[in-house]
Design a protein around this motif. Sequence first.
Motif, PDB file in Angstrom:
ATOM      1  N   MET A  60       0.846  -1.185   0.000  1.00 27.79           N
ATOM      2  CA  MET A  60       0.000   0.000   0.000  1.00 27.79           C
ATOM      3  C   MET A  60       0.884   1.238   0.000  1.00 27.79           C
ATOM      4  SD  MET A  60      -3.212   0.970   2.452  1.00 27.79           S
ATOM      5  CE  MET A  60      -4.149   2.486   2.203  1.00 27.79           C
ATOM      6  N   PHE A  62       1.322   5.594   0.024  1.00 28.39           N
ATOM      7  CA  PHE A  62       0.811   6.926   0.385  1.00 28.39           C
ATOM      8  C   PHE A  62       1.724   7.909  -0.344  1.00 28.39           C
ATOM      9  CE2 PHE A  62      -0.033   3.909   3.677  1.00 28.39           C
ATOM     10  CZ  PHE A  62      -1.260   4.231   4.243  1.00 28.39           C
ATOM     11  N   THR A  80      -3.612   7.293  -2.057  1.00 28.03           N
ATOM     12  CA  THR A  80      -3.312   5.941  -1.602  1.00 28.03           C
ATOM     13  C   THR A  80      -3.484   4.991  -2.769  1.00 28.03           C
ATOM     14  OG1 THR A  80      -5.600   5.570  -0.870  1.00 28.03           O
ATOM     15  CG2 THR A  80      -4.014   6.356   0.780  1.00 28.03           C
ATOM     16  N   HIS A  82      -3.294   0.637  -3.828  1.00 33.29           N
ATOM     17  CA  HIS A  82      -3.217  -0.742  -3.361  1.00 33.29           C
ATOM     18  C   HIS A  82      -4.097  -1.600  -4.259  1.00 33.29           C
ATOM     19  CE1 HIS A  82      -7.279  -0.263  -1.566  1.00 33.29           C
ATOM     20  NE2 HIS A  82      -6.849   0.942  -1.232  1.00 33.29           N
ATOM     21  N   ASP A  92      -6.939   3.226  -6.501  1.00 33.40           N
ATOM     22  CA  ASP A  92      -6.347   4.449  -5.974  1.00 33.40           C
ATOM     23  C   ASP A  92      -7.458   5.328  -5.444  1.00 33.40           C
ATOM     24  OD1 ASP A  92      -7.220   6.361  -8.239  1.00 33.40           O
ATOM     25  OD2 ASP A  92      -6.068   4.865  -9.344  1.00 33.40           O
ATOM     26  N   ASN A  94      -7.773   9.467  -3.443  1.00 28.09           N
ATOM     27  CA  ASN A  94      -6.980  10.580  -2.924  1.00 28.09           C
ATOM     28  C   ASN A  94      -7.758  11.441  -1.952  1.00 28.09           C
ATOM     29  OD1 ASN A  94      -8.160  12.912  -4.284  1.00 28.09           O
ATOM     30  ND2 ASN A  94      -7.168  12.216  -6.157  1.00 28.09           N
ATOM     31  N   SER A 162      -2.717   9.829   9.100  1.00 24.82           N
ATOM     32  CA  SER A 162      -3.664   9.092   8.264  1.00 24.82           C
ATOM     33  C   SER A 162      -3.866   7.768   8.979  1.00 24.82           C
ATOM     34  CB  SER A 162      -3.115   8.884   6.852  1.00 24.82           C
ATOM     35  OG  SER A 162      -4.056   8.191   6.041  1.00 24.82           O
ATOM     36  N   CYS A 176     -11.789   2.836   5.319  1.00 25.19           N
ATOM     37  CA  CYS A 176     -10.774   3.676   4.693  1.00 25.19           C
ATOM     38  C   CYS A 176      -9.978   4.399   5.766  1.00 25.19           C
ATOM     39  CB  CYS A 176     -11.425   4.695   3.762  1.00 25.19           C
ATOM     40  SG  CYS A 176     -12.616   5.779   4.605  1.00 25.19           S
ATOM     41  N   GLY A 190      -9.150   0.641   1.377  1.00 27.30           N
ATOM     42  CA  GLY A 190      -7.811   0.921   1.908  1.00 27.30           C
ATOM     43  C   GLY A 190      -7.701   0.711   3.401  1.00 27.30           C
TER      44      GLY A 190
END
Length: 618
Positions: A60, A62, A80, A82, A92, A94, A162, A176, A190
Amino acid sequence: MLYGYAGKMLFIDLTDGKIEEKELTKEMAENFVGGYGFGAKILYEMMPAGTDPLGKDSVMGFITGPTSATKAFFGGRYTTVHKSPVTGGWNDANSGGFFGPELKKAGYDALFVKGCSEKPVYIYINDGKVEIRDASRIWGLDSKESWEELKKETGEPRIRVSVIGPAGERQALLSCPVNDGHRVPGRGGGGAVMGSKNLKGIAVRGTGSIPVADPEKVLEINKGIGEFMKTSSLAQAFGTFGTGVGTAASALGGDSPVKNWGGVGVVDFGTEKAEKITATTIDKYKVKKYNCSACPLGCGAVYSVNDGRWPMEETERPEYETAAAFGSTCLCGEADAIMKCNEICNRYGFDTISAGMTIAWAMECYDKDLLTKDDLDGIDLTWGNGAAMVELMQKMADGVGCGAILANGSAYAAKYWGKGEEYLQTASGIELPMHDPRFAPGLARTYKYDPTPGRHVKGGIGLVQMMSTDPSKYNYENTGQMDLAMTTNTEVTNASSMCLFNAYAAPPEALKEYLTAITGVEYDDKKILETGWRIYLSRHAFNVREGIKPADHTLTQRAVGNPPLTEGPLKGVNVDEAKLSKNFFDAIKIDIETGLPEKDILVELGHLDELVKDFYGN
């Protein structure tokens, strides 16, 4: 000097605790920009095909971009990346706020995490010093509580985080990470990926500065945007009331989905309900404005809700997507219920789009007698029932009873219960966002075929059509080249860490001017096109290697008007998604049967040698 970048990427393996820094090369920066441009290239290299998205080999990222932490207006986002446990393919998402610029000022353009820790941990980054720390004490706390505790533990009151909440810890597929207490890279699971790694979050503090090729030009562009915003009614509206300024109009005009995508706003929802949930009405709770890093517009707001069924001393104004997902899509005109669902999602770490859509699906199944009160733990989940909606959202947050099932999304729930599949409104397994392709037909292609399916922020002609009532948008001839141009422009915008609000609040040339002034590399229309094309194909290639062909992509039929609505502003609309998609695939030079990009375009764009080798053997 590599202008516009911190110049380093960080790689951490939580299985063995290995921490490694790698130099960001000039070639990488110039050809993949940042954000998911970097992410697609790195994950393709690091993750073998078939990797379990919740396994130890899953990676993953960032990732920031060149506009972040440079004083460029709207340059405050991070991405992000993954493999999605929801769709099984590339993902993805954001987010705005302050986390991305802080990571960059702390010395890193990107952080990639693999492996799984045996116990809960968080990663602490302080001006280049990196530690993996025990997170047992904050495991179980919500996102806002975690942020406050990490401020105390690190002794850094200005730290940015985060983090996942309890939903991510339980690996709920709708979970998330959350930064700044209410900004989220929300979609695609995520939070579940972080939870599978026992990674509570990332905490960063940075005081460094980012070198810029022409700092005076950056300030000049900023000044120009400030002047432009004074004449832009859209910028002024978004700056005053945020993304929810048009919630009522969207619900009644056909932009927002209604009644799980099966209804009509002017018939099923109505003006009274629509006006109750729009930001211009609920801004009576507004305490102060919220601006993300380097943002002159400020579309966010902090609320204090001191009345109603769920008083909240401090909460955040629901975004449009949230208000529509829990509002028109569920036929709910109860603002307090929507605000409470938003607060639950922010604290526990849920994607509000998928959460609201999952509840809308459950409501329709309940209405059609497919789900019973027994299935729903006694909740009377009738259309528009705000109290029932909040009760179910809290069950999803707590992971109890039916909530433990629905916290994994509507597709998961339909499979678990063995019913309701015909009422799913998804793209390749993920719930659709809150803009209707019957209103903006180009979105049908984007939702179905973008490498990250079911997204409204991926460019293409749909973004322009959302702002238009011109009937010519239903002409499906010769759309490919414009769709390609608008898609590639958005690819670069997203990869650069630039907010899409720059499209409404800045002159069209601002993106090119910023990137040129920041990096010292000349960005003209040709470079934007080629760079965005390269990034798109890199994301697409991840799915191709996973064995995902275009024929495997799915999109609900309601979203394209099959069957068409029989009343309202979208009466009779049936979107020719197949034609739109063929036009786009022809323009971007991808075989619509195999999904393979043409070899000639891979070679022509350059810096895609690994894809040429994998797909063509030489």
